[in-house]
Write a protein that holds these residues in place. Structure first.
Motif, PDB file in Angstrom:
ATOM      1  N   ALA A 227     -53.617  30.112  59.059  1.00  0.00           N
ATOM      2  CA  ALA A 227     -53.679  28.800  59.697  1.00  0.00           C
ATOM      3  C   ALA A 227     -54.272  27.815  58.701  1.00  0.00           C
ATOM      4  O   ALA A 227     -55.177  28.157  57.936  1.00  0.00           O
ATOM      5  N   ALA A 228     -53.730  26.597  58.717  1.00  0.00           N
ATOM      6  CA  ALA A 228     -54.191  25.556  57.797  1.00  0.00           C
ATOM      7  C   ALA A 228     -54.705  24.366  58.577  1.00  0.00           C
ATOM      8  O   ALA A 228     -54.156  24.006  59.617  1.00  0.00           O
ATOM      9  N   GLY A 229     -55.744  23.755  58.063  1.00  0.00           N
ATOM     10  CA  GLY A 229     -56.316  22.575  58.694  1.00  0.00           C
ATOM     11  C   GLY A 229     -57.276  21.903  57.743  1.00  0.00           C
ATOM     12  O   GLY A 229     -57.008  21.782  56.555  1.00  0.00           O
ATOM     13  N   GLY A 230     -58.411  21.491  58.273  1.00  0.00           N
ATOM     14  CA  GLY A 230     -59.422  20.849  57.459  1.00  0.00           C
ATOM     15  C   GLY A 230     -59.925  19.578  58.097  1.00  0.00           C
ATOM     16  O   GLY A 230     -59.537  19.237  59.216  1.00  0.00           O
ATOM     17  N   GLU A 231     -60.789  18.900  57.382  1.00  0.00           N
ATOM     18  CA  GLU A 231     -61.352  17.640  57.852  1.00  0.00           C
ATOM     19  C   GLU A 231     -60.803  16.518  56.996  1.00  0.00           C
ATOM     20  O   GLU A 231     -60.941  16.538  55.760  1.00  0.00           O
TER      21      GLU A 231
ATOM     22  N   ILE B 255     -62.123  15.000  53.596  1.00  0.00           N
ATOM     23  CA  ILE B 255     -63.289  15.779  53.168  1.00  0.00           C
ATOM     24  C   ILE B 255     -62.878  17.105  52.539  1.00  0.00           C
ATOM     25  O   ILE B 255     -63.200  17.388  51.401  1.00  0.00           O
ATOM     26  N   VAL B 256     -62.157  17.937  53.295  1.00  0.00           N
ATOM     27  CA  VAL B 256     -61.803  19.264  52.798  1.00  0.00           C
ATOM     28  C   VAL B 256     -60.572  19.797  53.531  1.00  0.00           C
ATOM     29  O   VAL B 256     -60.375  19.517  54.711  1.00  0.00           O
ATOM     30  N   GLY B 257     -59.779  20.529  52.794  1.00  0.00           N
ATOM     31  CA  GLY B 257     -58.676  21.278  53.384  1.00  0.00           C
ATOM     32  C   GLY B 257     -59.032  22.744  53.378  1.00  0.00           C
ATOM     33  O   GLY B 257     -59.757  23.211  52.484  1.00  0.00           O
ATOM     34  N   GLU B 258     -58.551  23.471  54.383  1.00  0.00           N
ATOM     35  CA  GLU B 258     -58.942  24.874  54.488  1.00  0.00           C
ATOM     36  C   GLU B 258     -57.800  25.692  55.071  1.00  0.00           C
ATOM     37  O   GLU B 258     -57.064  25.236  55.936  1.00  0.00           O
ATOM     38  N   ILE B 259     -57.678  26.906  54.548  1.00  0.00           N
ATOM     39  CA  ILE B 259     -56.706  27.861  55.063  1.00  0.00           C
ATOM     40  C   ILE B 259     -57.461  29.153  55.333  1.00  0.00           C
ATOM     41  O   ILE B 259     -58.283  29.595  54.523  1.00  0.00           O
ATOM     42  N   LYS B 260     -57.197  29.750  56.488  1.00  0.00           N
ATOM     43  CA  LYS B 260     -57.802  31.041  56.836  1.00  0.00           C
ATOM     44  C   LYS B 260     -56.685  32.056  57.062  1.00  0.00           C
ATOM     45  O   LYS B 260     -55.594  31.710  57.529  1.00  0.00           O
ATOM     46  N   GLN B 261     -56.998  33.310  56.742  1.00  0.00           N
ATOM     47  CA  GLN B 261     -56.085  34.424  56.971  1.00  0.00           C
ATOM     48  C   GLN B 261     -56.809  35.484  57.786  1.00  0.00           C
ATOM     49  O   GLN B 261     -57.895  35.922  57.411  1.00  0.00           O
ATOM     50  N   TRP B 262     -56.197  35.860  58.923  1.00  0.00           N
ATOM     51  CA  TRP B 262     -56.785  36.874  59.785  1.00  0.00           C
ATOM     52  C   TRP B 262     -55.861  38.083  59.901  1.00  0.00           C
ATOM     53  O   TRP B 262     -54.641  37.965  59.773  1.00  0.00           O
TER      54      TRP B 262
END
Length: 192
Positions: A38-42, A45-52
């Motif tokens: 999943a990709a998102g972020g603020e 400010i910052v972008g973030e990707i998480k892998q579960w």
């Protein structure tokens, strides 16, 4: 932010995946279904990707480096490389196994909204708010071509299963189709 996994038959929630900064803008499953990204972020400010891990929700990896919210995800056909595109106008390539950044692709003048790997894994296509679709060489990240026929932002891009055609759509309410050459170099990719 959070991502909710649903049972496809009943649409009942199976699991909630939490911890992503801001809202989740896009979600992607690995080809084997073992991982979900999943990709998102603020914004700003910052972008973030998480892998579960899909089966139990264990966090496998966090990918950070974008300077704004992430809107696009694509996995290479072999599942070893993750491409991410963001409002910061950059595309980042990541090694899935380690979470390390491989390369940053620069050249768009607007947010990167869509990404697609050609089935052979040698070309990445990107759709942008700058009204272009670009083709990039993989793994080195060199720009191969800029397809500039669209008149408004482009939000989606996908290769055909044989890799010979590329489809893109966006704010001008058109879907454009290009014939992509084997080497995808500038001037060899004709709009159909």
């Amino acid at each position: 932010g959070e991502v909710e996994l649903l049972n496809p038959a009943t649409q009942a929630p199976v699991r909630k995946l939490t911890g992503i900064k801001g809202k989740a803008n896009t979600v992607l499953f690995s080809a084997d279904g073992q991982s979900v990204f999943a990709a998102g972020g603020e914004a700003g400010i910052v972008g973030e990707i998480k892998q579960w891990k899909t089966s139990d929700g264990t966090l496998l990896q966090s990918y950070e480096g974008h300077l704004d919210a992430v809107y696009a995800l694509a996995l290479s056909p072999d599942g070893k490389m993750l491409a991410t595109g963001a409002y910061d106008q950059k595309i980042r390539l990541w090694e899935v196994a380690s979470g390390k950044e491989i390369a940053t692709l620069k050249g768009h003048n607007g947010a990167v909204n869509g990404l697609s790997f050609r089935p052979d894994g040698k070309v990445l296509a990107s759709a942008s708010s700058d009204r272009t679709v670009k083709l990039w060489s993989i793994p080195d990240g060199a720009r191969l071509d800029t397809l500039s026929q669209p008149t408004k932002e482009q939000t989606s891009v996908v290769f055909s299963t044989d890799g010979q055609q590329l489809y893109a759509g966006g704010g001008d309410n058109r879907i454009r189709v290009w014939k992509i050459s084997k080497d995808a170099k500038e001037g060899t990719n004709k709009i159909l």
